[in-house]
Motif scaffolding. Structure first.
Motif, PDB file in Angstrom:
ATOM      1  N   GLY A  32       0.912  -1.333  -0.002  1.00 13.83           N
ATOM      2  CA  GLY A  32      -0.082  -0.002  -0.006  1.00 13.83           C
ATOM      3  C   GLY A  32       0.715   1.258  -0.115  1.00 13.83           C
ATOM      4  O   GLY A  32       0.272   2.262  -0.623  1.00 13.83           O
ATOM      5  N   GLY A  33       2.024   1.181   0.818  1.00 15.76           N
ATOM      6  CA  GLY A  33       2.885   2.406   0.621  1.00 15.76           C
ATOM      7  C   GLY A  33       3.467   2.685  -0.635  1.00 15.76           C
ATOM      8  O   GLY A  33       3.433   3.766  -1.112  1.00 15.76           O
ATOM      9  N   TRP A  34       3.705   1.635  -1.280  1.00 12.02           N
ATOM     10  CA  TRP A  34       4.380   1.537  -2.594  1.00 12.02           C
ATOM     11  C   TRP A  34       3.227   2.176  -3.831  1.00 12.02           C
ATOM     12  O   TRP A  34       3.412   3.216  -4.734  1.00 12.02           O
ATOM     13  N   VAL A  35       2.201   1.840  -3.449  1.00 12.56           N
ATOM     14  CA  VAL A  35       1.030   2.161  -4.275  1.00 12.56           C
ATOM     15  C   VAL A  35       0.745   3.887  -3.959  1.00 12.56           C
ATOM     16  O   VAL A  35       0.551   4.663  -4.991  1.00 12.56           O
ATOM     17  N   LEU A  36       0.968   4.147  -2.750  1.00 10.43           N
ATOM     18  CA  LEU A  36       0.748   5.597  -2.454  1.00 10.43           C
ATOM     19  C   LEU A  36       1.739   6.581  -3.017  1.00 10.43           C
ATOM     20  O   LEU A  36       1.467   7.496  -3.573  1.00 10.43           O
ATOM     21  N   THR A  37       3.016   5.961  -2.894  1.00  8.77           N
ATOM     22  CA  THR A  37       4.083   6.776  -3.578  1.00  8.77           C
ATOM     23  C   THR A  37       4.083   6.672  -4.907  1.00  8.77           C
ATOM     24  O   THR A  37       4.394   7.694  -5.626  1.00  8.77           O
ATOM     25  N   ALA A  38       3.450   5.906  -5.743  1.00  6.98           N
ATOM     26  CA  ALA A  38       3.397   5.710  -6.936  1.00  6.98           C
ATOM     27  C   ALA A  38       2.350   6.865  -7.516  1.00  6.98           C
ATOM     28  O   ALA A  38       2.611   7.684  -8.632  1.00  6.98           O
ATOM     29  N   VAL A  39       1.214   6.893  -6.747  1.00  7.31           N
ATOM     30  CA  VAL A  39       0.170   7.848  -7.172  1.00  7.31           C
ATOM     31  C   VAL A  39       0.723   9.364  -6.963  1.00  7.31           C
ATOM     32  O   VAL A  39       0.579  10.199  -7.620  1.00  7.31           O
ATOM     33  N   GLY A  40       1.463   9.454  -5.792  1.00  6.53           N
ATOM     34  CA  GLY A  40       2.004  10.932  -5.618  1.00  6.53           C
ATOM     35  C   GLY A  40       2.957  11.059  -6.570  1.00  6.53           C
ATOM     36  O   GLY A  40       2.899  12.400  -7.418  1.00  6.53           O
ATOM     37  N   LEU A  41       3.657  10.309  -7.122  1.00  5.43           N
ATOM     38  CA  LEU A  41       4.516  10.675  -8.333  1.00  5.43           C
ATOM     39  C   LEU A  41       3.733  11.264  -9.368  1.00  5.43           C
ATOM     40  O   LEU A  41       4.167  11.894 -10.216  1.00  5.43           O
ATOM     41  N   ILE A  42       2.744  10.120  -9.775  1.00  8.05           N
ATOM     42  CA  ILE A  42       1.911  10.884 -10.680  1.00  8.05           C
ATOM     43  C   ILE A  42       1.225  12.052 -10.778  1.00  8.05           C
ATOM     44  O   ILE A  42       1.232  12.884 -11.768  1.00  8.05           O
ATOM     45  N   LEU A  43       0.790  12.172  -9.570  1.00  5.11           N
ATOM     46  CA  LEU A  43       0.046  13.727  -9.401  1.00  5.11           C
ATOM     47  C   LEU A  43       1.008  14.849  -9.526  1.00  5.11           C
ATOM     48  O   LEU A  43       0.756  15.791  -9.826  1.00  5.11           O
ATOM     49  N   ALA A  44       2.227  14.525  -8.886  1.00  2.00           N
ATOM     50  CA  ALA A  44       3.583  15.503  -8.802  1.00  2.00           C
ATOM     51  C   ALA A  44       4.004  15.837 -10.165  1.00  2.00           C
ATOM     52  O   ALA A  44       4.771  16.753 -10.361  1.00  2.00           O
ATOM     53  N   GLY A  45       3.751  15.033 -11.055  1.00  2.00           N
ATOM     54  CA  GLY A  45       4.389  15.248 -12.594  1.00  2.00           C
ATOM     55  C   GLY A  45       4.144  16.385 -13.029  1.00  2.00           C
ATOM     56  O   GLY A  45       5.128  17.176 -13.466  1.00  2.00           O
ATOM     57  N   PRO A  46       2.996  16.858 -13.456  1.00  2.00           N
ATOM     58  CA  PRO A  46       2.630  18.204 -14.039  1.00  2.00           C
ATOM     59  C   PRO A  46       3.215  19.310 -13.182  1.00  2.00           C
ATOM     60  O   PRO A  46       3.714  20.349 -13.617  1.00  2.00           O
ATOM     61  N   GLY A  47       3.003  19.140 -11.829  1.00  2.00           N
ATOM     62  CA  GLY A  47       3.653  20.517 -11.096  1.00  2.00           C
ATOM     63  C   GLY A  47       4.949  20.209 -11.007  1.00  2.00           C
ATOM     64  O   GLY A  47       5.724  21.445 -11.245  1.00  2.00           O
ATOM     65  N   LEU A  48       5.757  19.319 -11.036  1.00  2.00           N
ATOM     66  CA  LEU A  48       7.091  19.226 -11.433  1.00  2.00           C
ATOM     67  C   LEU A  48       7.592  19.849 -12.804  1.00  2.00           C
ATOM     68  O   LEU A  48       8.613  20.748 -12.844  1.00  2.00           O
ATOM     69  N   THR A  49       6.843  19.431 -13.835  1.00  2.00           N
ATOM     70  CA  THR A  49       7.320  19.971 -14.982  1.00  2.00           C
ATOM     71  C   THR A  49       6.890  21.370 -15.181  1.00  2.00           C
ATOM     72  O   THR A  49       7.768  22.151 -15.667  1.00  2.00           O
ATOM     73  N   GLN A  50       6.142  22.124 -14.594  1.00  2.00           N
ATOM     74  CA  GLN A  50       5.960  23.398 -14.568  1.00  2.00           C
ATOM     75  C   GLN A  50       6.727  24.123 -13.609  1.00  2.00           C
ATOM     76  O   GLN A  50       7.364  25.335 -13.992  1.00  2.00           O
ATOM     77  N   LEU A  51       7.281  23.384 -12.594  1.00  2.00           N
ATOM     78  CA  LEU A  51       8.359  23.987 -11.750  1.00  2.00           C
ATOM     79  C   LEU A  51       9.714  24.066 -12.631  1.00  2.00           C
ATOM     80  O   LEU A  51      10.541  25.103 -12.512  1.00  2.00           O
ATOM     81  N   CYS A  52       9.785  23.041 -13.304  1.00  2.00           N
ATOM     82  CA  CYS A  52      10.986  23.066 -14.306  1.00  2.00           C
ATOM     83  C   CYS A  52      11.085  24.317 -14.980  1.00  2.00           C
ATOM     84  O   CYS A  52      12.148  24.945 -15.412  1.00  2.00           O
ATOM     85  N   GLY A  53       9.900  24.475 -15.835  1.00  2.00           N
ATOM     86  CA  GLY A  53       9.815  25.566 -16.836  1.00  2.00           C
ATOM     87  C   GLY A  53      10.034  26.835 -15.853  1.00  2.00           C
ATOM     88  O   GLY A  53      10.813  28.042 -16.584  1.00  2.00           O
ATOM     89  N   TRP A  54       9.538  27.112 -14.741  1.00  2.00           N
ATOM     90  CA  TRP A  54       9.486  28.253 -13.769  1.00  2.00           C
ATOM     91  C   TRP A  54      11.227  28.575 -13.575  1.00  2.00           C
ATOM     92  O   TRP A  54      11.625  29.622 -13.829  1.00  2.00           O
ATOM     93  N   LEU A  55      11.818  27.521 -13.244  1.00  2.00           N
ATOM     94  CA  LEU A  55      13.154  27.516 -12.968  1.00  2.00           C
ATOM     95  C   LEU A  55      14.026  28.124 -14.047  1.00  2.00           C
ATOM     96  O   LEU A  55      15.087  28.756 -14.178  1.00  2.00           O
ATOM     97  N   LEU A  56      13.658  27.674 -15.359  1.00  2.00           N
ATOM     98  CA  LEU A  56      14.371  28.041 -16.485  1.00  2.00           C
ATOM     99  C   LEU A  56      13.968  29.470 -16.820  1.00  2.00           C
ATOM    100  O   LEU A  56      14.935  30.136 -17.380  1.00  2.00           O
ATOM    101  N   SER A  57      13.061  30.061 -16.309  1.00  2.00           N
ATOM    102  CA  SER A  57      12.647  31.354 -16.681  1.00  2.00           C
ATOM    103  C   SER A  57      13.182  32.349 -15.557  1.00  2.00           C
ATOM    104  O   SER A  57      12.967  33.657 -15.674  1.00  2.00           O
ATOM    105  N   VAL A  58      13.795  31.840 -14.445  1.00  2.00           N
ATOM    106  CA  VAL A  58      13.939  32.934 -13.379  1.00  2.00           C
ATOM    107  C   VAL A  58      15.187  33.563 -13.843  1.00  2.00           C
ATOM    108  O   VAL A  58      16.001  33.128 -14.644  1.00  2.00           O
ATOM    109  N   GLY A  59      15.342  34.823 -13.285  1.00  2.00           N
ATOM    110  CA  GLY A  59      16.439  35.738 -13.536  1.00  2.00           C
ATOM    111  C   GLY A  59      16.263  36.505 -14.802  1.00  2.00           C
ATOM    112  O   GLY A  59      15.023  36.938 -14.974  1.00  2.00           O
ATOM    113  N   ARG A  60      17.183  36.557 -15.474  1.00  2.80           N
ATOM    114  CA  ARG A  60      17.080  37.405 -16.757  1.00  2.80           C
ATOM    115  C   ARG A  60      17.755  36.256 -17.945  1.00  2.80           C
ATOM    116  O   ARG A  60      18.839  36.250 -18.343  1.00  2.80           O
ATOM    117  N   PRO A  61      16.604  35.318 -18.385  1.00  2.00           N
ATOM    118  CA  PRO A  61      16.945  34.345 -19.222  1.00  2.00           C
ATOM    119  C   PRO A  61      17.293  34.902 -20.519  1.00  2.00           C
ATOM    120  O   PRO A  61      16.821  35.813 -21.101  1.00  2.00           O
TER     121      PRO A  61
END
Length: 426
Positions: free
Chosen positions: A268-297
């Motif tokens: 059950g812990g493995w299943v919860l962790t897998a679901v968490g990774l799936i839910l976090a995928g879009p947010g992590l992708t958007q976070l990567c885009g935000w990190l690339l745009s920080v400062g004076r790109p």
């Protein structure tokens, strides 16, 4: 009838994708029939047969995700002009996608039934006839009702997944000052002509196609992908904590105990962790885009960051599934390395077949999502080229996006896999 014509009249690449969907659902149907054979051969061991049947849900979910990704790339779901002429409104697009996907999956179920009966020795005069008599319990007669239900499950699930993937969505619009360019009707945000504080010209942030194009309807405005990041992080932490608490024992738990549901808390812990990774995928992708745009790109960083932020939901979910599968494989490999004699009992032909199907579907879904994103941004890239952007800038932006995603998501996947395997090996 229209759905059948769409299935028949697709391009070679579209037909290849549908054939791959049929092959994936054929493997799933074969695994379901193999679980039925185990139940027929071992009527006294119903719990083990139930575990085999439940584990078939993993390749089934992977095949449904791949079918949904293929349905989103169908010409009927992206090009609305021809369907509008035929009198097909947006509400009927999911129905068309469901029917065409179900037809492909039904073909796969038919192939699985033929191969299954052939390996059981019930289709004579063919090569390898009866090659798996003992594995598939050929001495036991097949129950017709159970066989039909199992064969119908992949087409129904794939059709429902395709319908949900192609249902109309209303994206929030973004108030941005735009200026017309050229005669093609494309518009460019005001950031195209803006300059930084030091005089460095900013690269074109994004090019929004005209309003009657699918790219405008689907990508006009960044979707709130980061909203799922806290929930995904919480589920990952809860899953790791649950696994750590459930794995407290005098000796390490072997891999067979985890996968056979002898340690439900760990699973059950493995299943919860897998679901968490799936839910976090879009947010992590958007976070990567935000990190690339920080400062004076510069041009490459700004273009890469804006694309990742805008396409976070479309790219993030398949990438999250890919991270979940990779983390599970790494954790299972760590447990197998600690006790290879125990893990060798799990490596049967059906286990290898199901694992290979999951890996293939996850990789194919990620590549299909990337191809979908490229297709939706083709008009924007063409407009950037017309504005004078060098093609090496576009290629550099693609390479930078791939590198950042590989570093961030790869590091997270490795860390989660190590934390998931640590309580079971220490």
């Amino acid at each position: 009838m229209l759905a059948l014509r769409l299935v028949r009249g697709g391009s070679p690449l579209t037909l290849l994708r549908r054939l791959l969907v049929a092959c994936a659902t054929a493997v799933v149907a074969f695994l379901l029939l193999a679980a039925l054979s185990h139940a027929l051969a071992h009527p006294q061991d119903s719990s083990a047969s139930l575990v085999r049947l439940v584990w078939c849900a993993v390749p089934l979910a992977a095949a449904v995700q791949f079918a949904a990704a293929v349905a989103r790339t169908e010409p009927g779901s992206r090009s609305r002009s021809a369907l509008d002429v035929a009198g097909v409104g947006p509400a009927r697009v999911p129905l068309l996608a469901a029917v065409s996907t179900a037809v492909s999956a039904l073909l796969g179920s038919g192939i699985a039934l033929v191969v299954y009966l052939h390996l059981r020795g019930q289709l004579a005069t063919l090569p390898f006839d009866g090659a798996a008599v003992r594995l598939l319990a050929a001495e036991q007669p097949l129950p017709v009702a159970a066989t039909l239900v199992l064969l119908a499950l992949p087409p129904v699930a794939a059709g429902v997944g395709a319908a949900l993937a192609t249902r109309p969505r209303v994206a929030p619009a973004v108030a941005a000052a735009t200026a017309p360019v050229g005669a093609g009707g494309a518009t460019v945000p005001s950031a195209v002509s803006a300059t930084g504080a030091g005089g460095d010209a900013l690269a074109p942030a994004d090019v929004i196609p005209q309003r009657d194009e699918p790219a405008f309807r689907m990508t006009h405005g960044p979707l709130p992908a980061a909203a799922t990041l806290p929930w995904g992080t919480a589920l990952i932490a809860a899953g790791l904590a649950m696994e750590t608490y459930a794995s407290r024992s005098p000796k390490p738990l072997p891999l067979s105990s985890v996968l056979s549901n002898s340690a439900p808390g760990v699973l059950g812990g493995w299943v919860l962790t897998a679901v968490g990774l799936i839910l976090a995928g879009p947010g992590l992708t958007q976070l990567c885009g935000w990190l690339l745009s920080v400062g004076r790109p510069g041009a490459v960083r700004l273009l890469s960051g804006r694309v990742l932020q805008r396409e976070a939901r479309r790219l993030g979910r398949p990438l999250g599934v890919l991270c979940a599968v990779a983390a599970g494989a790494l954790a299972a490999g760590e447990l197998y390395a600690r006790a290879p004699e125990d893990g060798a009992r799990l490596l049967g032909p059906l286990t290898i077949l199901g694992s290979a199907l999951v890996v293939f579907c996850v990789l194919a879904s990620a590549l299909t999502a990337a191809a979908e994103t490229r297709a939706f941004r083709s008009s924007a890239n063409a407009a950037l080229v017309r504005l004078g952007a060098p093609r090496r800038v576009l290629r550099g932006a693609v390479a930078l996006r791939l590198c950042v995603l590989a570093v961030v998501l790869g590091s997270l996947t490795y860390a989660v896999a190590e934390l998931a395997a640590l309580p079971l090996t220490s």
